[in-house]
Motif scaffolding. Sequence first.
Motif, PDB file in Angstrom:
ATOM      1  N   THR A  87      42.477  33.961  40.596  1.00  0.00           N
ATOM      2  CA  THR A  87      43.024  32.674  41.028  1.00  0.00           C
ATOM      3  C   THR A  87      42.636  31.542  40.085  1.00  0.00           C
ATOM      4  OG1 THR A  87      41.118  32.420  42.505  1.00  0.00           O
ATOM      5  CG2 THR A  87      43.144  33.313  43.462  1.00  0.00           C
ATOM      6  N   ALA A  88      41.522  31.707  39.353  1.00  0.00           N
ATOM      7  CA  ALA A  88      41.142  30.695  38.376  1.00  0.00           C
ATOM      8  C   ALA A  88      42.170  30.611  37.253  1.00  0.00           C
ATOM      9  CB  ALA A  88      39.761  31.000  37.810  1.00  0.00           C
ATOM     10  N   VAL A  89      42.824  31.745  36.998  1.00  0.00           N
ATOM     11  CA  VAL A  89      43.831  31.786  35.934  1.00  0.00           C
ATOM     12  C   VAL A  89      45.231  31.495  36.473  1.00  0.00           C
ATOM     13  CG1 VAL A  89      44.890  33.223  34.158  1.00  0.00           C
ATOM     14  CG2 VAL A  89      42.440  33.426  34.624  1.00  0.00           C
ATOM     15  N   PHE A  90      45.580  32.138  37.585  1.00  0.00           N
ATOM     16  CA  PHE A  90      46.955  32.069  38.088  1.00  0.00           C
ATOM     17  C   PHE A  90      47.125  31.198  39.326  1.00  0.00           C
ATOM     18  CE2 PHE A  90      46.470  36.243  36.028  1.00  0.00           C
ATOM     19  CZ  PHE A  90      47.423  36.124  35.033  1.00  0.00           C
ATOM     20  N   GLY A  91      46.026  30.766  39.945  1.00  0.00           N
ATOM     21  CA  GLY A  91      46.112  29.941  41.135  1.00  0.00           C
ATOM     22  C   GLY A  91      46.101  30.780  42.402  1.00  0.00           C
ATOM     23  N   PRO A  92      45.646  30.192  43.528  1.00  0.00           N
ATOM     24  CA  PRO A  92      45.571  30.938  44.787  1.00  0.00           C
ATOM     25  C   PRO A  92      46.946  31.218  45.373  1.00  0.00           C
ATOM     26  CG  PRO A  92      45.017  28.637  45.151  1.00  0.00           C
ATOM     27  CD  PRO A  92      45.142  28.814  43.669  1.00  0.00           C
ATOM     28  N   SER A  93      47.149  32.449  45.838  1.00  0.00           N
ATOM     29  CA  SER A  93      48.409  32.838  46.474  1.00  0.00           C
ATOM     30  C   SER A  93      48.226  34.203  47.110  1.00  0.00           C
ATOM     31  CB  SER A  93      49.561  32.876  45.464  1.00  0.00           C
ATOM     32  OG  SER A  93      49.381  33.946  44.549  1.00  0.00           O
ATOM     33  N   ALA A  94      49.184  34.572  47.974  1.00  0.00           N
ATOM     34  CA  ALA A  94      49.142  35.895  48.600  1.00  0.00           C
ATOM     35  C   ALA A  94      49.303  36.987  47.544  1.00  0.00           C
ATOM     36  CB  ALA A  94      50.237  35.999  49.652  1.00  0.00           C
ATOM     37  N   LEU A  95      50.130  36.736  46.526  1.00  0.00           N
ATOM     38  CA  LEU A  95      50.335  37.723  45.467  1.00  0.00           C
ATOM     39  C   LEU A  95      49.052  38.015  44.718  1.00  0.00           C
ATOM     40  CD1 LEU A  95      52.157  39.513  43.738  1.00  0.00           C
ATOM     41  CD2 LEU A  95      52.734  37.491  42.370  1.00  0.00           C
ATOM     42  N   ASN A  96      48.315  36.982  44.403  1.00  0.00           N
ATOM     43  CA  ASN A  96      47.054  37.183  43.689  1.00  0.00           C
ATOM     44  C   ASN A  96      46.017  37.859  44.572  1.00  0.00           C
ATOM     45  OD1 ASN A  96      48.076  35.989  41.367  1.00  0.00           O
ATOM     46  ND2 ASN A  96      47.414  33.935  41.977  1.00  0.00           N
ATOM     47  N   ALA A  97      46.069  37.596  45.886  1.00  0.00           N
ATOM     48  CA  ALA A  97      45.186  38.308  46.808  1.00  0.00           C
ATOM     49  C   ALA A  97      45.521  39.799  46.817  1.00  0.00           C
ATOM     50  CB  ALA A  97      45.320  37.728  48.212  1.00  0.00           C
ATOM     51  N   ILE A  98      46.812  40.113  46.787  1.00  0.00           N
ATOM     52  CA  ILE A  98      47.247  41.516  46.727  1.00  0.00           C
ATOM     53  C   ILE A  98      46.704  42.192  45.477  1.00  0.00           C
ATOM     54  CG2 ILE A  98      49.257  43.014  46.404  1.00  0.00           C
ATOM     55  CD1 ILE A  98      50.812  41.120  48.223  1.00  0.00           C
ATOM     56  N   ILE A  99      46.825  41.496  44.343  1.00  0.00           N
ATOM     57  CA  ILE A  99      46.352  42.062  43.077  1.00  0.00           C
ATOM     58  C   ILE A  99      44.844  42.306  43.129  1.00  0.00           C
ATOM     59  CG2 ILE A  99      46.067  41.612  40.608  1.00  0.00           C
ATOM     60  CD1 ILE A  99      48.679  40.018  40.724  1.00  0.00           C
ATOM     61  N   ALA A 100      44.102  41.328  43.645  1.00  0.00           N
ATOM     62  CA  ALA A 100      42.644  41.454  43.700  1.00  0.00           C
ATOM     63  C   ALA A 100      42.220  42.605  44.601  1.00  0.00           C
ATOM     64  CB  ALA A 100      42.033  40.141  44.188  1.00  0.00           C
ATOM     65  N   ILE A 101      42.810  42.689  45.790  1.00  0.00           N
ATOM     66  CA  ILE A 101      42.448  43.761  46.727  1.00  0.00           C
ATOM     67  C   ILE A 101      42.921  45.103  46.189  1.00  0.00           C
ATOM     68  CG2 ILE A 101      42.711  44.612  49.085  1.00  0.00           C
ATOM     69  CD1 ILE A 101      43.224  41.685  49.920  1.00  0.00           C
ATOM     70  N   GLY A 102      44.108  45.112  45.577  1.00  0.00           N
ATOM     71  CA  GLY A 102      44.637  46.353  45.010  1.00  0.00           C
ATOM     72  C   GLY A 102      43.756  46.896  43.901  1.00  0.00           C
ATOM     73  N   ILE A 103      43.266  46.017  43.030  1.00  0.00           N
ATOM     74  CA  ILE A 103      42.387  46.445  41.945  1.00  0.00           C
ATOM     75  C   ILE A 103      41.114  47.067  42.504  1.00  0.00           C
ATOM     76  CG2 ILE A 103      40.899  45.588  40.079  1.00  0.00           C
ATOM     77  CD1 ILE A 103      43.093  43.590  39.390  1.00  0.00           C
ATOM     78  N   PHE A 104      40.583  46.473  43.561  1.00  0.00           N
ATOM     79  CA  PHE A 104      39.351  46.998  44.155  1.00  0.00           C
ATOM     80  C   PHE A 104      39.589  48.338  44.838  1.00  0.00           C
ATOM     81  CE2 PHE A 104      35.906  47.131  47.328  1.00  0.00           C
ATOM     82  CZ  PHE A 104      34.828  46.934  46.491  1.00  0.00           C
ATOM     83  N   ASN A 105      40.819  48.603  45.288  1.00  0.00           N
ATOM     84  CA  ASN A 105      41.130  49.866  45.950  1.00  0.00           C
ATOM     85  C   ASN A 105      41.295  51.026  44.969  1.00  0.00           C
ATOM     86  OD1 ASN A 105      41.122  49.293  48.730  1.00  0.00           O
ATOM     87  ND2 ASN A 105      43.146  48.378  48.626  1.00  0.00           N
ATOM     88  N   ILE A 106      41.598  50.728  43.715  1.00  0.00           N
ATOM     89  CA  ILE A 106      41.855  51.785  42.735  1.00  0.00           C
ATOM     90  C   ILE A 106      40.677  52.740  42.594  1.00  0.00           C
ATOM     91  CG2 ILE A 106      42.254  52.245  40.278  1.00  0.00           C
ATOM     92  CD1 ILE A 106      44.052  49.757  40.225  1.00  0.00           C
ATOM     93  N   PRO A 107      39.464  52.259  42.330  1.00  0.00           N
ATOM     94  CA  PRO A 107      38.350  53.209  42.169  1.00  0.00           C
ATOM     95  C   PRO A 107      38.014  53.957  43.456  1.00  0.00           C
ATOM     96  CG  PRO A 107      37.541  50.954  42.164  1.00  0.00           C
ATOM     97  CD  PRO A 107      39.031  50.875  42.068  1.00  0.00           C
ATOM     98  N   VAL A 108      38.301  53.366  44.618  1.00  0.00           N
ATOM     99  CA  VAL A 108      38.035  54.055  45.882  1.00  0.00           C
ATOM    100  C   VAL A 108      38.885  55.316  45.982  1.00  0.00           C
ATOM    101  CG1 VAL A 108      38.180  53.891  48.391  1.00  0.00           C
ATOM    102  CG2 VAL A 108      37.380  51.924  47.057  1.00  0.00           C
ATOM    103  N   PHE A 109      40.190  55.167  45.753  1.00  0.00           N
ATOM    104  CA  PHE A 109      41.082  56.319  45.833  1.00  0.00           C
ATOM    105  C   PHE A 109      40.847  57.285  44.677  1.00  0.00           C
ATOM    106  CE2 PHE A 109      43.451  53.433  48.626  1.00  0.00           C
ATOM    107  CZ  PHE A 109      43.719  54.293  49.676  1.00  0.00           C
ATOM    108  N   ALA A 110      40.458  56.753  43.521  1.00  0.00           N
ATOM    109  CA  ALA A 110      40.177  57.628  42.383  1.00  0.00           C
ATOM    110  C   ALA A 110      38.988  58.545  42.705  1.00  0.00           C
ATOM    111  CB  ALA A 110      39.883  56.795  41.135  1.00  0.00           C
TER     112      ALA A 110
END
Length: 272
Positions: A123-146
């Motif tokens: 959000t510091a780069v792109f600003g706060p939004s639901a889309l950026n929240a999706i990206i942040a949570i999605g990135i954190f989910n990647i290693p879990v499923f891996a």
Amino acid sequence: MIRPLLILGAALSLTALAAALLSLVWTPYDITQMAIAQKLRPPSPAHWAGTDHFGRDIASMLMAGARTSLAVALVAVGIGMGVGVPLGLAAAARRGSWIDELIMRGNDLIFAFPSLVIAILITAVFGPSALNAIIAIGIFNIPVFARVSRAGALSLWTLDYIRAARVAGKSRTRISAEHILPNIANLLIVQGTIQFSLGILAEAGLSYVGLGAQPPTASWGRMLAEAQTFVTLAPHVALAPGLAIVATVLGLNLLGDGLRDALDPRLRGRVA
């Protein structure tokens, strides 16, 4: 065999899903319509959950907030599963190789940063939004499923039917897709429900600190943030979104536990 916890979890989860889907076509009141004269009214026949500090109907806000929370969590889990599972399968297929080391050390690197820190960076780069929240949570989910898919796959690569498939000339990629993935699907389904509930909590947390969905989009987390000033004057304003988050997360966790018991052959004979 009847599993009460599974039924309860499914009922709570389906209730949240039904509210989210219904909000697409109907809510008792327009969530963008303010009525200051009706602000902070307690629950009544006209407003089932009361009104907030702007006079908006809280029940309508909860329905619309369910849509936001479920959508963010669902897409984030989809990203984590869509990227993490292939990485985990590839790491298991090349166990001990540089590919395995690269994937798992990359997972460790992501785990070193909490999802909130990742969200702040995004959000510091792109600003706060639901889309950026999706990206942040999605990135954190990647290693879990891996990690889950790698662990499940490693236990299968030593079995005789996998060795037979290799002798038959099948590639590691084909074996992973045709034999490994279907046999770890139960693990992924259970983990998916758990990450779904964690995704809802993460979305609420990010919205609470202003990094998630932005007005006029409804969000349970932002409802809690806005209600904290009025919690002593009108506790129902904070109680309603809080209970919605608790009920939904509890339902998904119970659903995940029930699915684990139902899908694991070692636990099928046990009463949940």
